[in-house]
Design a protein around this motif. Structure first.
Motif, PDB file in Angstrom:
ATOM      1  N   HIS A 208       0.828  -1.207   0.000  1.00  0.00           N
ATOM      2  CA  HIS A 208       0.000   0.000   0.000  1.00  0.00           C
ATOM      3  C   HIS A 208       0.867   1.265   0.000  1.00  0.00           C
ATOM      4  CE1 HIS A 208      -3.493   2.404   0.530  1.00  0.00           C
ATOM      5  NE2 HIS A 208      -3.095   2.855   1.713  1.00  0.00           N
ATOM      6  N   SER A 209       1.948   1.286   0.781  1.00  0.00           N
ATOM      7  CA  SER A 209       2.812   2.457   0.816  1.00  0.00           C
ATOM      8  C   SER A 209       3.593   2.599  -0.490  1.00  0.00           C
ATOM      9  CB  SER A 209       3.746   2.406   2.018  1.00  0.00           C
ATOM     10  OG  SER A 209       4.669   1.364   1.869  1.00  0.00           O
ATOM     11  N   LEU A 210       3.962   1.445  -1.100  1.00  0.00           N
ATOM     12  CA  LEU A 210       4.642   1.507  -2.394  1.00  0.00           C
ATOM     13  C   LEU A 210       3.718   2.078  -3.444  1.00  0.00           C
ATOM     14  CD1 LEU A 210       7.153   0.759  -4.037  1.00  0.00           C
ATOM     15  CD2 LEU A 210       6.089  -1.443  -4.472  1.00  0.00           C
ATOM     16  N   LEU A 211       2.469   1.708  -3.435  1.00  0.00           N
ATOM     17  CA  LEU A 211       1.480   2.211  -4.373  1.00  0.00           C
ATOM     18  C   LEU A 211       1.248   3.706  -4.164  1.00  0.00           C
ATOM     19  CD1 LEU A 211      -0.436   1.330  -6.629  1.00  0.00           C
ATOM     20  CD2 LEU A 211      -2.174   0.930  -4.883  1.00  0.00           C
ATOM     21  N   VAL A 212       1.288   4.165  -2.911  1.00  0.00           N
ATOM     22  CA  VAL A 212       1.081   5.589  -2.607  1.00  0.00           C
ATOM     23  C   VAL A 212       2.216   6.417  -3.213  1.00  0.00           C
ATOM     24  CG1 VAL A 212       1.036   7.248  -0.705  1.00  0.00           C
ATOM     25  CG2 VAL A 212      -0.273   5.137  -0.544  1.00  0.00           C
ATOM     26  N   TRP A 213       3.416   5.903  -3.231  1.00  0.00           N
ATOM     27  CA  TRP A 213       4.553   6.641  -3.799  1.00  0.00           C
ATOM     28  C   TRP A 213       4.694   6.401  -5.288  1.00  0.00           C
ATOM     29  CZ3 TRP A 213       6.829  10.406  -1.415  1.00  0.00           C
ATOM     30  CH2 TRP A 213       6.778  10.475  -0.033  1.00  0.00           C
ATOM     31  N   LEU A 214       4.340   5.247  -5.775  1.00  0.00           N
ATOM     32  CA  LEU A 214       4.531   4.904  -7.176  1.00  0.00           C
ATOM     33  C   LEU A 214       3.570   5.645  -8.083  1.00  0.00           C
ATOM     34  CD1 LEU A 214       6.149   3.132  -9.069  1.00  0.00           C
ATOM     35  CD2 LEU A 214       4.430   1.347  -8.804  1.00  0.00           C
ATOM     36  N   LEU A 215       2.306   5.775  -7.722  1.00  0.00           N
ATOM     37  CA  LEU A 215       1.333   6.474  -8.577  1.00  0.00           C
ATOM     38  C   LEU A 215       1.680   7.956  -8.777  1.00  0.00           C
ATOM     39  CD1 LEU A 215      -2.095   4.881  -7.575  1.00  0.00           C
ATOM     40  CD2 LEU A 215      -0.844   4.645  -9.704  1.00  0.00           C
ATOM     41  N   PRO A 216       1.984   8.720  -7.729  1.00  0.00           N
ATOM     42  CA  PRO A 216       2.361  10.113  -7.974  1.00  0.00           C
ATOM     43  C   PRO A 216       3.644  10.238  -8.778  1.00  0.00           C
ATOM     44  CG  PRO A 216       1.756   9.824  -5.671  1.00  0.00           C
ATOM     45  CD  PRO A 216       1.786   8.462  -6.313  1.00  0.00           C
ATOM     46  N   THR A 217       4.584   9.333  -8.556  1.00  0.00           N
ATOM     47  CA  THR A 217       5.840   9.383  -9.309  1.00  0.00           C
ATOM     48  C   THR A 217       5.585   9.114 -10.780  1.00  0.00           C
ATOM     49  OG1 THR A 217       6.995   8.577  -7.345  1.00  0.00           O
ATOM     50  CG2 THR A 217       8.169   8.458  -9.431  1.00  0.00           C
ATOM     51  N   LEU A 218       4.765   8.099 -11.083  1.00  0.00           N
ATOM     52  CA  LEU A 218       4.426   7.811 -12.479  1.00  0.00           C
ATOM     53  C   LEU A 218       3.650   8.969 -13.106  1.00  0.00           C
ATOM     54  CD1 LEU A 218       3.445   4.019 -12.369  1.00  0.00           C
ATOM     55  CD2 LEU A 218       5.477   5.056 -13.383  1.00  0.00           C
ATOM     56  N   ALA A 219       2.770   9.573 -12.334  1.00  0.00           N
ATOM     57  CA  ALA A 219       2.012  10.729 -12.852  1.00  0.00           C
ATOM     58  C   ALA A 219       2.952  11.896 -13.141  1.00  0.00           C
ATOM     59  CB  ALA A 219       0.934  11.132 -11.851  1.00  0.00           C
ATOM     60  N   LEU A 220       3.949  12.078 -12.264  1.00  0.00           N
ATOM     61  CA  LEU A 220       4.926  13.151 -12.473  1.00  0.00           C
ATOM     62  C   LEU A 220       5.756  12.888 -13.724  1.00  0.00           C
ATOM     63  CD1 LEU A 220       6.286  15.737 -11.403  1.00  0.00           C
ATOM     64  CD2 LEU A 220       7.879  14.240 -10.194  1.00  0.00           C
ATOM     65  N   VAL A 221       6.217  11.684 -13.894  1.00  0.00           N
ATOM     66  CA  VAL A 221       7.013  11.337 -15.083  1.00  0.00           C
ATOM     67  C   VAL A 221       6.164  11.484 -16.338  1.00  0.00           C
ATOM     68  CG1 VAL A 221       8.191   9.417 -16.257  1.00  0.00           C
ATOM     69  CG2 VAL A 221       8.606   9.831 -13.831  1.00  0.00           C
ATOM     70  N   ALA A 222       4.917  11.021 -16.290  1.00  0.00           N
ATOM     71  CA  ALA A 222       4.028  11.155 -17.454  1.00  0.00           C
ATOM     72  C   ALA A 222       3.772  12.639 -17.748  1.00  0.00           C
ATOM     73  CB  ALA A 222       2.724  10.417 -17.201  1.00  0.00           C
ATOM     74  N   GLY A 223       3.570  13.442 -16.700  1.00  0.00           N
ATOM     75  CA  GLY A 223       3.341  14.885 -16.895  1.00  0.00           C
ATOM     76  C   GLY A 223       4.555  15.572 -17.504  1.00  0.00           C
ATOM     77  N   VAL A 224       5.745  15.197 -17.047  1.00  0.00           N
ATOM     78  CA  VAL A 224       6.982  15.782 -17.610  1.00  0.00           C
ATOM     79  C   VAL A 224       7.112  15.372 -19.070  1.00  0.00           C
ATOM     80  CG1 VAL A 224       9.493  15.694 -17.481  1.00  0.00           C
ATOM     81  CG2 VAL A 224       8.155  15.982 -15.401  1.00  0.00           C
ATOM     82  N   ALA A 225       6.844  14.133 -19.374  1.00  0.00           N
ATOM     83  CA  ALA A 225       6.956  13.664 -20.761  1.00  0.00           C
ATOM     84  C   ALA A 225       5.947  14.379 -21.658  1.00  0.00           C
ATOM     85  CB  ALA A 225       6.753  12.150 -20.817  1.00  0.00           C
TER      86      ALA A 225
END
Length: 146
Positions: A3-20
């Protein structure tokens, strides 16, 4: 822990997708905005060049007209001199006419006004009065004594 990995992974993926996505948009769209700005700059430069050309044309035309005016003035002077020579009845009249024509042509340009000398007093914005005389603000000023 998942659950904690998912909490950090989703915002990180969203940030990378937003930067791209932002990088792609920045690569594709900046051509539109600068070209608009560049078109405006080119338009302003074109208007400025046109204005400069109009100014140069105006002053060239003015110089040509002044030259024509000077030529016409000279032609009038010559015509008057010829008329004075041809039409004057006697030599004295002819000389007076020619002298008058040449006096106008040789007249010196007007002198510029000179600034006032240092010993001159500036004009006053009040009426001067004699010593021990009532001033204009005195209640008896201007009244005759009976």
């Amino acid at each position: 822990m998942e659950h904690s990995l998912l909490v950090w992974l989703l915002p990180t993926l969203a940030l990378v997708a937003g930067v791209a996505i932002g990088f792609l948009v920045a690569r594709l769209l900046p051509n539109a905005a600068p070209s608009s700005t560049q078109r405006q700059l080119d338009d302003i430069q074109e208007r400025f060049d046109s204005y400069q050309n109009e100014v140069v044309t105006h002053f060239n035309s003015t110089a040509n007209l002044v030259q024509k005016l000077t030529q016409s003035y000279q032609e009038v002077q010559e015509h008057l001199a010829e008329g004075a020579n041809r039409l004057a009845l006697d030599e004295q009249t002819r000389q007076r006419l020619l002298a008058a024509l040449h006096a106008d042509a040789a007249q010196a340009p007007r002198e510029r006004l000179t600034p006032p000398r240092g010993d001159q007093e500036p004009p006053r914005d009040y009426a001067p009065k004699a010593p021990n005389a009532p001033g204009m603000l005195d209640e008896h000023y201007g009244l005759k004594k009976s």
